[in-house]
Design a protein around this motif. Structure first.
Motif, mmCIF file in Angstrom:
data_model
loop_
_atom_site.group_PDB
_atom_site.id
_atom_site.type_symbol
_atom_site.label_atom_id
_atom_site.label_comp_id
_atom_site.label_asym_id
_atom_site.label_seq_id
_atom_site.Cartn_x
_atom_site.Cartn_y
_atom_site.Cartn_z
ATOM 1 N N THR A 187 8.600 12.531 9.084
ATOM 2 C CA THR A 187 8.917 11.424 8.517
ATOM 3 C C THR A 187 10.175 11.596 7.565
ATOM 4 N N GLY A 188 10.346 12.732 7.012
ATOM 5 C CA GLY A 188 11.369 13.081 5.920
ATOM 6 C C GLY A 188 11.097 12.398 4.627
ATOM 7 N N VAL A 189 10.070 11.856 4.465
ATOM 8 C CA VAL A 189 9.749 11.356 3.065
ATOM 9 C C VAL A 189 8.369 11.887 2.744
ATOM 10 N N GLU A 190 7.951 11.937 1.385
ATOM 11 C CA GLU A 190 6.708 12.357 0.724
ATOM 12 C C GLU A 190 5.857 11.011 0.775
ATOM 13 N N ALA A 191 6.405 9.836 0.556
ATOM 14 C CA ALA A 191 5.352 8.677 0.366
ATOM 15 C C ALA A 191 6.534 7.590 0.751
ATOM 16 N N GLU A 192 5.571 6.501 1.205
ATOM 17 C CA GLU A 192 6.304 5.022 1.221
ATOM 18 C C GLU A 192 5.325 3.910 1.139
ATOM 19 N N GLN A 193 5.997 2.619 0.612
ATOM 20 C CA GLN A 193 5.137 1.756 0.078
ATOM 21 C C GLN A 193 5.291 0.649 1.493
ATOM 22 N N LEU A 194 4.276 0.228 1.674
ATOM 23 C CA LEU A 194 4.311 -0.729 2.933
ATOM 24 C C LEU A 194 3.404 -2.029 2.716
ATOM 25 N N PRO A 195 3.607 -2.998 3.216
ATOM 26 C CA PRO A 195 2.642 -4.118 3.149
ATOM 27 C C PRO A 195 1.385 -3.535 4.001
ATOM 28 N N ALA A 196 0.192 -3.869 3.509
ATOM 29 C CA ALA A 196 -0.954 -3.252 4.309
ATOM 30 C C ALA A 196 -1.363 -3.911 5.250
ATOM 31 N N MET A 254 0.824 -1.242 -0.175
ATOM 32 C CA MET A 254 0.033 0.000 0.054
ATOM 33 C C MET A 254 0.872 1.262 0.227
ATOM 34 N N GLN A 255 0.373 2.424 -0.387
ATOM 35 C CA GLN A 255 0.938 3.718 -0.680
ATOM 36 C C GLN A 255 0.438 4.601 0.695
ATOM 37 N N VAL A 256 1.628 5.080 1.588
ATOM 38 C CA VAL A 256 1.131 6.048 2.650
ATOM 39 C C VAL A 256 1.828 7.491 2.243
ATOM 40 N N ARG A 257 0.997 8.446 1.816
ATOM 41 C CA ARG A 257 1.436 9.457 1.477
ATOM 42 C C ARG A 257 1.452 10.625 2.808
ATOM 43 N N TYR A 258 2.600 11.547 2.950
ATOM 44 C CA TYR A 258 2.452 12.257 3.838
ATOM 45 C C TYR A 258 2.510 13.988 3.538
ATOM 46 N N PHE A 259 1.902 14.643 4.241
ATOM 47 C CA PHE A 259 1.627 15.977 4.067
ATOM 48 C C PHE A 259 2.100 17.091 5.081
ATOM 49 N N ALA A 260 2.795 18.277 4.624
ATOM 50 C CA ALA A 260 3.021 19.057 5.732
ATOM 51 C C ALA A 260 3.943 18.707 6.722
ATOM 52 N N ALA A 261 3.495 18.932 8.135
ATOM 53 C CA ALA A 261 4.286 18.547 9.117
ATOM 54 C C ALA A 261 4.601 16.936 9.230
ATOM 55 N N ALA A 262 3.782 16.124 8.914
ATOM 56 C CA ALA A 262 3.876 14.809 8.733
ATOM 57 C C ALA A 262 4.937 14.392 7.633
ATOM 58 N N LYS A 263 5.082 15.102 6.692
ATOM 59 C CA LYS A 263 6.103 14.748 5.691
ATOM 60 C C LYS A 263 7.457 15.561 6.265
ATOM 61 N N ALA A 264 7.529 16.577 7.028
ATOM 62 C CA ALA A 264 8.871 16.759 7.908
ATOM 63 C C ALA A 264 9.199 15.756 8.944
ATOM 64 N N SER A 322 -3.308 -2.660 -2.425
ATOM 65 C CA SER A 322 -3.657 -1.552 -3.476
ATOM 66 C C SER A 322 -4.044 -0.243 -3.107
ATOM 67 N N ASP A 323 -4.435 0.067 -1.577
ATOM 68 C CA ASP A 323 -4.750 1.272 -1.182
ATOM 69 C C ASP A 323 -3.694 2.563 -1.069
ATOM 70 N N THR A 324 -4.243 3.415 -0.906
ATOM 71 C CA THR A 324 -3.453 4.658 -0.778
ATOM 72 C C THR A 324 -4.246 5.378 0.428
ATOM 73 N N VAL A 325 -3.261 5.619 1.643
ATOM 74 C CA VAL A 325 -3.861 6.478 2.911
ATOM 75 C C VAL A 325 -2.606 7.630 2.859
ATOM 76 N N ASP A 326 -3.743 8.603 2.978
ATOM 77 C CA ASP A 326 -2.849 10.126 2.996
ATOM 78 C C ASP A 326 -2.906 10.462 4.619
#
Length: 86
Positions: A13-22, A1-11, A74-78
Motif C-alpha cells: 500500500t505504501g502507507v502504515e495506516a489510513e482513515q476511511l469511512p467504515a 475507521m483506521q486501517v493499519r498495514y504491516f509487513a508486506a501489506a505496508k509495502a 471508531s474501529d481499527t482493523v489491522d
C-alpha cells in the motif's frame, strides 16, 4: 475507521495506516481495500489484492475470520500478512 498495514501489506500500500469511512462489514472493507490498492506501491511487494486472501485481521485487537463482522467509524482493523521467521 483506521486501517493499519504491516509487513508486506505496508509495502504493497505504501502507507502504515489510513482513515476511511467504515463500510458495513469486514468483507466490504476487504473489497474496498483491494480496489483502492489494486497496484503495488513497491516493486518488491505483490499487490494488496494478491495478499488479502492469505492475511489475518484484527478488529479492535481481536482476531477475526468472518467477513460479516460489522464495522463502525471508531474501529481499527489491522491487516497482517503471513510472517516468516521465528
Amino acid at each position: 475507521m483506521q486501517v493499519r498495514y504491516f509487513a508486506a501489506a505496508k509495502a504493497a500500500t505504501g502507507v502504515e495506516a489510513e482513515q476511511l469511512p467504515a463500510p458495513e462489514t469486514l468483507g466490504a472493507l476487504l473489497r474496498l481495500l483491494g480496489a483502492r490498492h489494486s497496484a503495488s506501491a513497491s516493486d518488491s511487494a505483490p499487490a494488496l489484492p494478491d495478499l488479502l486472501p492469505n492475511c489475518s485481521f484484527l478488529h479492535n485487537g481481536v482476531a477475526v475470520r468472518r467477513g460479516e463482522i460489522p464495522l463502525s467509524d471508531s474501529d481499527t482493523v489491522d491487516v497482517l500478512p503471513p510472517f516468516a521467521g521465528g
